[in-house]
Scaffold this motif. Structure first.
Motif, mmCIF file in Angstrom:
data_model
loop_
_atom_site.group_PDB
_atom_site.id
_atom_site.type_symbol
_atom_site.label_atom_id
_atom_site.label_comp_id
_atom_site.label_asym_id
_atom_site.label_seq_id
_atom_site.Cartn_x
_atom_site.Cartn_y
_atom_site.Cartn_z
ATOM 1 N N PRO A 90 -41.091 -12.498 -53.048
ATOM 2 C CA PRO A 90 -42.061 -11.443 -53.289
ATOM 3 C C PRO A 90 -43.426 -12.022 -53.643
ATOM 4 O O PRO A 90 -43.525 -13.130 -54.153
ATOM 5 N N GLN B 90 -34.413 -9.369 -62.707
ATOM 6 C CA GLN B 90 -33.915 -9.144 -61.343
ATOM 7 C C GLN B 90 -35.035 -9.332 -60.320
ATOM 8 O O GLN B 90 -34.815 -9.881 -59.237
ATOM 9 N N TYR B 91 -36.216 -8.885 -60.672
ATOM 10 C CA TYR B 91 -37.345 -9.026 -59.752
ATOM 11 C C TYR B 91 -37.685 -10.494 -59.524
ATOM 12 O O TYR B 91 -37.945 -10.925 -58.391
ATOM 13 N N ARG B 94 -35.452 -12.065 -57.262
ATOM 14 C CA ARG B 94 -35.542 -11.420 -55.942
ATOM 15 C C ARG B 94 -34.302 -10.598 -55.620
ATOM 16 O O ARG B 94 -33.838 -10.576 -54.486
ATOM 17 N N SER B 95 -33.768 -9.979 -56.665
ATOM 18 C CA SER B 95 -32.592 -9.138 -56.446
ATOM 19 C C SER B 95 -33.044 -7.726 -56.099
ATOM 20 O O SER B 95 -33.948 -7.178 -56.728
ATOM 21 N N SER B 96 -32.400 -7.157 -55.110
ATOM 22 C CA SER B 96 -32.775 -5.802 -54.691
ATOM 23 C C SER B 96 -32.372 -4.755 -55.724
ATOM 24 O O SER B 96 -32.814 -3.617 -55.674
ATOM 25 N N THR B 99 -34.917 -2.492 -57.766
ATOM 26 C CA THR B 99 -35.428 -1.182 -57.335
ATOM 27 C C THR B 99 -34.623 -0.036 -57.949
ATOM 28 O O THR B 99 -35.069 1.105 -57.934
ATOM 29 N N GLN B 100 -33.442 -0.343 -58.486
ATOM 30 C CA GLN B 100 -32.655 0.690 -59.172
ATOM 31 C C GLN B 100 -32.812 0.598 -60.687
ATOM 32 O O GLN B 100 -32.781 1.616 -61.382
ATOM 33 N N TRP B 161 -42.966 0.481 -59.119
ATOM 34 C CA TRP B 161 -41.723 0.791 -58.400
ATOM 35 C C TRP B 161 -42.010 1.132 -56.937
ATOM 36 O O TRP B 161 -41.305 0.692 -56.031
ATOM 37 N N LEU B 164 -42.806 -1.966 -55.170
ATOM 38 C CA LEU B 164 -41.606 -2.804 -55.039
ATOM 39 C C LEU B 164 -40.758 -2.338 -53.864
ATOM 40 O O LEU B 164 -40.257 -3.152 -53.069
ATOM 41 N N ARG B 165 -40.606 -1.037 -53.761
ATOM 42 C CA ARG B 165 -39.813 -0.491 -52.645
ATOM 43 C C ARG B 165 -40.464 -0.801 -51.306
ATOM 44 O O ARG B 165 -39.783 -1.051 -50.316
ATOM 45 N N GLY B 167 -42.210 -3.386 -50.729
ATOM 46 C CA GLY B 167 -42.332 -4.845 -50.557
ATOM 47 C C GLY B 167 -43.743 -5.341 -50.756
ATOM 48 O O GLY B 167 -44.101 -6.414 -50.283
#
Lengths: 110, 197
Positions: A90, B90-91, B94-96, B99-100, B161, B164-165, B167
């Motif tokens: 990212p 998590q960010y 780089r864990s998806s 987003t949750q 957020w 993030l979604r 990208g």
């Protein structure tokens, strides 16, 4: 002559120190001495004086620490360097790079 | 030409480097001013309370501030801060899942604001207003200012957020939004301890 001037300065300083009564710098300062809130006034004065100094000092210390780490080729910290390894990760802003990383061509060229 | 994002600026000749994301540093300076703002409010509250006669520092008609329900709200706020910390990890990894986790943190933050709003409606209905007493005035100004900051911080997290979604979330923006929310979370126990007790 010089001695006389310094004596005058000392005398004026003592007078100025003794002269003022309470300094009413804010609306609630008028309460000082009228009740048992002197402790509150003094504690809050200390807090308002020391808090900004502590915050500025903390930020300066933190920045100096980051800069020192960057200069000694060590990683700046997991939070900032973990993402350097993978350019496809990212996006990120302004991460410090070690000299080694610069030499390996991981950073801006020119 | 950049190889690690366009915002990483390294000038070889002068070895000029950014040690901290600009967004984070700017937010830290802003948070510093906000800390002083709240320190001023709490200072005025403390001195006024200490100077007021004991029977004069009350809410009208024997009302009391809702200590217990606000404690529950505080738990929600802390849960939000903890979830944001997890989302940050998590960010970075780089864990998806981030987003949750991020909206979960926002949910608890919004829950705090809504529960606080419900308390306000109840207090106003029982005659506790800005003009009803000095304590009421301080309560609404200090807690209301915190609520405004909470809403602004939630908006920042919402933008984070969204990006993030898509990208498009930069690390500096995320750190800035995270820092502001931590400020909202960490200043609250001070307000709760001073104003409610």
């Amino acid at each position: 002559m010089r001695e006389s001037i310094s004596r005058q300065v000392i005398c004026i300083g003592i007078l100025l120190t003794a002269a003022p009564a309470s300094a009413l710098a804010c609306p609630v300062c008028g309460f000082v001495g009228t009740s048992d809130n002197t402790w509150a006034y003094q504690a809050m004065s200390a807090m308002l004086t020391l808090l900004p100094l502590a915050m500025v000092g903390g930020i300066v210390w933190w920045l100096a620490r980051l800069a020192a780490r960057a200069d000694t080729e060590r990683p700046v910290g997991r939070a900032f360097t973990a993402r350097l390894a993978d350019p496809k990760g990212p996006r990120h802003n302004g991460l410090a790079l070690s000299e080694g990383q610069i030499r390996r061509g991981r950073a801006v060229d020119g | 030409m950049t190889t690690i994002g366009q915002t990483v600026r390294v000038v070889r000749r002068g070895t000029r480097r950014e040690a901290v994301p600009s967004g984070l540093l700017g937010m830290m300076i802003f948070v510093g001013t906000e800390v002083m703002f709240f320190a001023g409010l709490i200072s005025a509250f403390t001195i006024s309370k200490a100077g007021a006669p004991r029977d004069a520092w009350n809410l009208p008609a024997g009302q009391v501030l809702p200590l217990a329900s606000t404690a529950v709200n505080t738990v929600a706020l802390f849960a939000s801060g903890a979830l944001l910390w997890v989302a940050g990890r998590q960010y970075r990894e780089r864990s998806s899942v981030a987003t949750q986790t991020l909206p979960a943190a926002m949910f608890f933050g919004a829950l705090f604001v809504m529960l606080q709003g419900r308390e306000w409606v109840g207090l106003i209905g029982r005659g506790v207003t800005l003009r009803s007493s000095a304590l009421g005035a301080f309560f609404y100004v200090i807690v209301g200012t915190h609520a405004v900051h909470a809403v602004a911080a939630l908006a920042g997290l919402g933008v984070a957020w969204w990006r993030l979604r898509a990208g498009r979330l930069s690390y500096g923006f995320f750190l800035g939004a995270q820092t502001f929310w931590y400020f909202v979370v960490l200043i609250w126990p001070v307000i709760y301890a001073r104003v409610y007790f």
